[in-house]
Design a protein around this motif. Structure first.
Motif, mmCIF file in Angstrom:
data_model
loop_
_atom_site.group_PDB
_atom_site.id
_atom_site.type_symbol
_atom_site.label_atom_id
_atom_site.label_comp_id
_atom_site.label_asym_id
_atom_site.label_seq_id
_atom_site.Cartn_x
_atom_site.Cartn_y
_atom_site.Cartn_z
ATOM 1 N N ARG A 1 -31.607 -37.704 -31.312
ATOM 2 C CA ARG A 1 -31.361 -39.103 -31.654
ATOM 3 C C ARG A 1 -29.894 -39.439 -31.385
ATOM 4 N N SER A 2 -29.630 -40.726 -31.255
ATOM 5 C CA SER A 2 -28.271 -41.237 -31.093
ATOM 6 C C SER A 2 -28.086 -42.345 -32.118
ATOM 7 N N GLN A 3 -26.840 -42.551 -32.568
ATOM 8 C CA GLN A 3 -26.629 -43.545 -33.612
ATOM 9 C C GLN A 3 -25.164 -43.958 -33.694
ATOM 10 N N TRP A 4 -24.950 -45.150 -34.222
ATOM 11 C CA TRP A 4 -23.629 -45.538 -34.675
ATOM 12 C C TRP A 4 -23.427 -44.943 -36.069
ATOM 13 N N ALA A 5 -22.260 -44.378 -36.318
ATOM 14 C CA ALA A 5 -22.009 -43.757 -37.624
ATOM 15 C C ALA A 5 -20.565 -43.988 -38.042
ATOM 16 N N GLN B 1 -31.133 -42.607 -24.883
ATOM 17 C CA GLN B 1 -32.036 -42.373 -23.757
ATOM 18 C C GLN B 1 -31.712 -41.065 -23.032
ATOM 19 N N THR B 2 -31.338 -40.057 -23.801
ATOM 20 C CA THR B 2 -31.099 -38.740 -23.221
ATOM 21 C C THR B 2 -32.036 -37.721 -23.845
ATOM 22 N N GLN C 1 -24.355 -38.505 -30.664
ATOM 23 C CA GLN C 1 -25.666 -37.962 -30.350
ATOM 24 C C GLN C 1 -25.880 -36.674 -31.128
ATOM 25 N N HIS C 2 -27.106 -36.445 -31.566
ATOM 26 C CA HIS C 2 -27.473 -35.217 -32.272
ATOM 27 C C HIS C 2 -28.212 -34.333 -31.281
ATOM 28 N N ARG C 3 -27.549 -33.304 -30.803
ATOM 29 C CA ARG C 3 -28.072 -32.479 -29.709
ATOM 30 C C ARG C 3 -29.332 -31.713 -30.118
#
Length: 234
Positions: free
Chosen positions: A161-165, A155-156, A35-37
């Motif tokens: 954004r959130s991602q697979w990396a 969904q936070t 997640q990117h805070r």
């Protein structure tokens, strides 16, 4: 000159927390869900992190109501033997281990909509925020291998954004100054990468030591030094 500000920081309570490295593997190697805070958060602002958060009273209820297998809690307690999970003795260590496990499962669900099974979470590392920070956490890191069909979502509100990396891509972005990762995030991910495969990560039985990092290295991937490891319990 008054040092009341420093004294106030020295008395900041240490709150327990849990964080989960959700991993998957494909033909191109490992991927981790991050997640990117949000940049305005009061802790880890703008950082790349794993899903996780603080232990809540409800997490204790999950243990006392028998949500987890006793053998699992005993095994987790042994893995956390060199952490504060044992501060009140061996008898309470399974309960405290269960509380961080419950927090990890709850936070993953709240932040990604994914309900992991308790057996998927494997104890991985323990890091304690050093003195001098306005918020301090005793964070228990888990690794979890995701099965086909287990798809976490973004969904936070705590992240943009959130991602697979791919871990390699995250570290490349870090070197280019395009993203930020705190040292515990970097080290726990580097330690997973060093094992090379998901099977090797899940099978790893390295002793988990409670790390009390030097704050001057808080945003680096420096290896853990002996002076940063808490003394083992007798």
């Amino acid at each position: 000159m008054s040092n009341s500000g420093n004294e106030a920081l020295d008395t900041v309570p240490i709150r327990r927390a849990a964080s989960v490295l959700m991993l998957r593997e494909n033909s191109q190697g490992l991927e981790v869900f991050v997640q990117h805070r949000v940049s305005t958060m009061d802790f880890a602002a703008g950082m790349v992190v794993y899903p996780g958060g603080r232990v809540d009273p409800k997490d204790s209820d999950s243990v006392t109501t028998g949500s987890f297998d006793d053998a699992m809690l005993a095994a987790h307690a042994q893995r956390w033997a060199n952490t504060a999970a044992w501060d009140q003795g061996e008898a309470l260590a399974p309960q405290k281990s269960g509380e961080v496990l419950a927090a990890a499962l709850r936070e993953v669900f709240e932040e990604t909509g994914l309900r992991l099974e308790a057996h998927q979470l494997v104890p991985w590392a323990n890091w304690v925020t050093p003195v001098g920070f306005p918020r301090r956490f005793d964070t228990y890191f888990f690794v979890a291998a995701l099965a086909d069909g287990q798809d976490p979502l973004h969904q936070t509100t705590e992240a943009v954004r959130s991602q697979w990396a791919k871990p390699e891509d995250l570290f490349a972005g870090l070197e280019r100054g395009e993203l930020k990762m705190m040292r515990p995030t970097q080290r726990t991910l580097l330690d997973a990468m060093a094992l090379g495969s998901l099977d090797a990560i899940l099978a790893d039985q390295s002793v988990i030591q409670s790390v009390h990092p030097d704050p001057q290295d808080s945003h680096s991937s420096h290896p853990v030094r002996a002076t940063e490891i808490a003394k083992p319990r007798p």
